[in-house]
Design a protein around this motif. Structure first.
Motif, PDB file in Angstrom:
ATOM      1  N   THR A   1      -6.122  -8.342  19.732  1.00  0.00           N
ATOM      2  CA  THR A   1      -7.202  -8.258  18.748  1.00  0.00           C
ATOM      3  C   THR A   1      -8.239  -7.235  19.185  1.00  0.00           C
ATOM      4  O   THR A   1      -8.714  -6.419  18.384  1.00  0.00           O
ATOM      5  CB  THR A   1      -7.861  -9.634  18.555  1.00  0.00           C
ATOM      6  N   PRO A  21     -20.623  -3.498   8.668  1.00  0.00           N
ATOM      7  CA  PRO A  21     -20.137  -4.751   9.268  1.00  0.00           C
ATOM      8  C   PRO A  21     -20.162  -5.931   8.308  1.00  0.00           C
ATOM      9  O   PRO A  21     -19.368  -6.872   8.457  1.00  0.00           O
ATOM     10  CB  PRO A  21     -21.109  -4.969  10.440  1.00  0.00           C
ATOM     11  N   ARG A  22     -21.022  -5.903   7.326  1.00  0.00           N
ATOM     12  CA  ARG A  22     -21.079  -7.004   6.359  1.00  0.00           C
ATOM     13  C   ARG A  22     -19.828  -7.075   5.500  1.00  0.00           C
ATOM     14  O   ARG A  22     -19.553  -8.093   4.859  1.00  0.00           O
ATOM     15  CB  ARG A  22     -22.312  -6.846   5.457  1.00  0.00           C
ATOM     16  N   PHE A  23     -19.074  -5.992   5.478  1.00  0.00           N
ATOM     17  CA  PHE A  23     -17.848  -5.933   4.688  1.00  0.00           C
ATOM     18  C   PHE A  23     -16.603  -5.940   5.575  1.00  0.00           C
ATOM     19  O   PHE A  23     -15.521  -5.554   5.135  1.00  0.00           O
ATOM     20  CB  PHE A  23     -17.872  -4.701   3.789  1.00  0.00           C
ATOM     21  N   GLY A  24     -16.773  -6.366   6.815  1.00  0.00           N
ATOM     22  CA  GLY A  24     -15.634  -6.562   7.701  1.00  0.00           C
ATOM     23  C   GLY A  24     -15.146  -5.338   8.438  1.00  0.00           C
ATOM     24  O   GLY A  24     -14.033  -5.351   8.981  1.00  0.00           O
ATOM     25  N   PHE A  25     -15.943  -4.290   8.526  1.00  0.00           N
ATOM     26  CA  PHE A  25     -15.513  -3.085   9.222  1.00  0.00           C
ATOM     27  C   PHE A  25     -15.935  -3.111  10.689  1.00  0.00           C
ATOM     28  O   PHE A  25     -17.029  -3.567  11.025  1.00  0.00           O
ATOM     29  CB  PHE A  25     -16.102  -1.832   8.552  1.00  0.00           C
ATOM     30  N   HIS A  26     -15.041  -2.615  11.529  1.00  0.00           N
ATOM     31  CA  HIS A  26     -15.339  -2.392  12.940  1.00  0.00           C
ATOM     32  C   HIS A  26     -15.932  -0.990  13.030  1.00  0.00           C
ATOM     33  O   HIS A  26     -15.267   0.002  12.727  1.00  0.00           O
ATOM     34  CB  HIS A  26     -14.058  -2.492  13.766  1.00  0.00           C
ATOM     35  N   ARG A  64      -8.496  -1.122  -0.745  1.00  0.00           N
ATOM     36  CA  ARG A  64      -7.891  -2.146  -1.593  1.00  0.00           C
ATOM     37  C   ARG A  64      -6.711  -1.593  -2.377  1.00  0.00           C
ATOM     38  O   ARG A  64      -5.713  -2.282  -2.571  1.00  0.00           O
ATOM     39  CB  ARG A  64      -8.939  -2.723  -2.554  1.00  0.00           C
ATOM     40  N   ARG A 111      -6.471   0.771  14.950  1.00  0.00           N
ATOM     41  CA  ARG A 111      -6.937   0.370  13.626  1.00  0.00           C
ATOM     42  C   ARG A 111      -6.684   1.465  12.584  1.00  0.00           C
ATOM     43  O   ARG A 111      -6.609   2.639  12.897  1.00  0.00           O
ATOM     44  CB  ARG A 111      -8.454   0.091  13.654  1.00  0.00           C
ATOM     45  N   ALA A 171      -9.645  -5.616  12.058  1.00  0.00           N
ATOM     46  CA  ALA A 171     -10.630  -5.157  11.085  1.00  0.00           C
ATOM     47  C   ALA A 171     -10.472  -3.657  10.897  1.00  0.00           C
ATOM     48  O   ALA A 171     -10.199  -2.934  11.857  1.00  0.00           O
ATOM     49  CB  ALA A 171     -12.042  -5.477  11.579  1.00  0.00           C
ATOM     50  N   ASP A 186     -20.061  -1.592  16.806  1.00  0.00           N
ATOM     51  CA  ASP A 186     -19.140  -2.298  17.696  1.00  0.00           C
ATOM     52  C   ASP A 186     -18.759  -1.450  18.897  1.00  0.00           C
ATOM     53  O   ASP A 186     -18.429  -1.981  19.956  1.00  0.00           O
ATOM     54  CB  ASP A 186     -17.874  -2.684  16.917  1.00  0.00           C
TER      55      ASP A 186
END
Length: 279
Positions: free
Chosen positions: A15, A144-149, A266, A180, A124, A166
């Motif tokens: 991870t 980061p609020r949308f799940g990005f590293h 998406r 990633r 991520a 990060d």
């Protein structure tokens, strides 16, 4: 169960490294089976089991296939490996999916049943920001609020502007070891534009954008082509970055860029799922 501590350590390591893999867990067994409930295995994207054990060849092929598909489309699977007579009683064939369960045939003499939950462990998505402009800072704050590293590449003296990040890199040399899927935004705004762009185009990415006018980007691209930078890599550059929402402020521009990245991400995920479902 003796492998459990090693599995947990490797899950954490993979991870952290940003590698996609699947975690297979035996959740139920009936009659004699080699693996018992609670047994786990880590399955890499190439289908290899790197740690743990979920039984022998009776279940292996079906679970590995489910793991590869789960990594591709991000959806978990429940695989039920049963002897042929039980499948016949249920009126299902090997490979059939019903109520979220995929059935597989157990051809081993044990004739046992084993249910295995296969969970994709996807990293991520990585957002790499080169530069420390107000747009760069705003983008690093909301991503980061949308799940990005988030990885920030900027001179060390300018790193203090970033609260949310990060990973931090002094200068513009991007980390090529990170596995990633990466989305790269160059937002230097006059401070190291060409150096940052050169670093960005030299590393594969799913998205490469430049915060600045189209005219400025064309000038930089022309200059870089004269220096022998690959034209194909430069052709992928999106400038100006972001969706056309009439953005003016740094926060608005950052929002337009993140919106464009999310739309692309998406769309790519939908295409992956369609390809898996078609096979």
């Amino acid at each position: 169960m003796g492998h459990r501590p090693d599995i947990l350590t490797q899950v954490a390591d993979l991870t952290q490294a940003g590698e996609a893999f699947a975690l297979a867990t035996v959740v139920r067994t009936v009659a004699a089976t080699a693996a018992k409930a609670g047994a786990k295995a880590i399955i890499r994207a190439d289908g290899a089991i790197s740690e743990g054990w979920i039984g022998g060849g009776c279940a292996r092929a079906a679970v590995l296939k489910a793991a590869r598909e789960a990594i591709d489309d991000g959806k978990p699977r429940l695989v039920s490996v049963q002897p042929e007579d039980l499948l016949a009683e249920r009126g299902v064939a090997a490979g059939t999916e019903r109520n979220g369960i995929r059935f597989a045939r157990n051809m081993c003499p044990s004739k046992g049943t084993m249910d295995v939950f296969v969970e994709p462990m996807l990293p991520a998505p990585g957002l790499v920001i080169l530069g420390s402009s107000p747009v760069a800072v705003a983008l690093a704050d909301i991503a980061p609020r949308f799940g990005f590293h988030v990885t920030v590449c900027a001179p060390k003296a300018e790193q203090a502007a970033f609260v949310e990040a990060d990973a931090r890199i002094d200068g513009f040399m991007m980390d090529t070891a990170d596995g990633r899927r990466r989305y790269v935004v160059v937002s230097t705004q006059g401070r190291g534009d060409e150096a940052a762009l050169s670093a960005a185009v030299s590393t594969p990415s799913a998205y490469l954008a430049f915060v600045g006018s189209r005219a400025k980007a064309e000038t930089l691209v022309s200059r870089m082509q004269e220096r022998g930078v690959d034209a194909g890599a430069l052709a992928a550059l999106k400038a100006p970055a972001g969706l056309d929402i009439g953005a003016i402020t740094p926060d608005e521009i950052a929002l337009s860029i993140l919106g464009e990245i999310i739309a692309l991400r998406r769309r790519d995920l939908r295409h992956q799922i369609q390809r898996v479902e078609a096979t």
